[in-house]
Write a protein that holds these residues in place. Sequence first.
Motif, short mmCIF file in Angstrom:
data_model
loop_
_atom_site.label_atom_id
_atom_site.label_comp_id
_atom_site.label_asym_id
_atom_site.label_seq_id
_atom_site.Cartn_x
_atom_site.Cartn_y
_atom_site.Cartn_z
N ALA A 148 -6.73 -4.38 1.73
CA ALA A 148 -5.99 -4.50 0.47
C ALA A 148 -6.26 -5.81 -0.24
O ALA A 148 -6.18 -5.87 -1.47
N ASN A 149 -6.59 -6.84 0.50
CA ASN A 149 -6.85 -8.14 -0.11
C ASN A 149 -7.98 -8.05 -1.13
O ASN A 149 -7.93 -8.69 -2.18
N CYS A 150 -9.00 -7.27 -0.86
CA CYS A 150 -10.14 -7.13 -1.78
C CYS A 150 -10.06 -5.87 -2.64
O CYS A 150 -10.43 -5.88 -3.81
N HIS A 151 -9.62 -4.77 -2.05
CA HIS A 151 -9.61 -3.49 -2.76
C HIS A 151 -8.30 -3.22 -3.49
O HIS A 151 -8.18 -2.19 -4.16
N ALA B 243 -3.83 -3.44 -3.15
CA ALA B 243 -2.86 -2.79 -2.26
C ALA B 243 -2.85 -1.28 -2.44
O ALA B 243 -2.68 -0.53 -1.49
N SER B 244 -3.04 -0.83 -3.67
CA SER B 244 -3.04 0.62 -3.91
C SER B 244 -4.45 1.16 -4.08
O SER B 244 -4.65 2.29 -4.54
N GLY B 245 -5.45 0.35 -3.72
CA GLY B 245 -6.84 0.79 -3.78
C GLY B 245 -7.45 0.77 -5.17
O GLY B 245 -8.52 1.34 -5.39
N SER C 77 0.84 -1.19 0.00
CA SER C 77 0.00 0.00 0.00
C SER C 77 0.88 1.24 0.00
O SER C 77 1.96 1.24 0.58
N PRO C 78 0.41 2.31 -0.64
CA PRO C 78 1.20 3.54 -0.70
C PRO C 78 1.58 4.06 0.68
O PRO C 78 0.78 4.00 1.62
N GLU C 79 2.79 4.56 0.78
CA GLU C 79 3.28 5.14 2.03
C GLU C 79 2.54 6.45 2.32
O GLU C 79 2.08 7.13 1.40
#
Length: 113
Positions: free
Chosen positions: A49-52, A54-56, A22-24
């Motif tokens: 993040a698993n569904c959406h 890691a970066s949305g 995911s973004p910092e």
Amino acid sequence: MRRPLLSLLAVAGLVAGCAGESPEVPVGPDGVADPVLVEGREIFSGRCANCHGASGGGGQGSKLSDGAVVASFPDPADQAEVVRNGRNAMPSFGDALDDDQIDAVVRYTREVL
């Protein structure tokens, strides 16, 4: 031929691992990242993040990045309510996260993704 193939696979694995983060949280003018956003990132990475993605960017769950979540939920309280109680395929997190944690992940998705 075997050694270059193994090297290529190792590099591909590293790139894939980086893409899965995911973004910092950016640092503020004082050089420190907002601790609430940092907590929101940790929660998002572990629970969302698993569904959406890691970066949305979406996947099983809807896209949240690039302002999509703000367009869907102009009022952050409405977004928090969905996180708390779930909706459609989205599970509820009201029993797993307290209000401050829900607010942190909502802020992260709105301000960082």
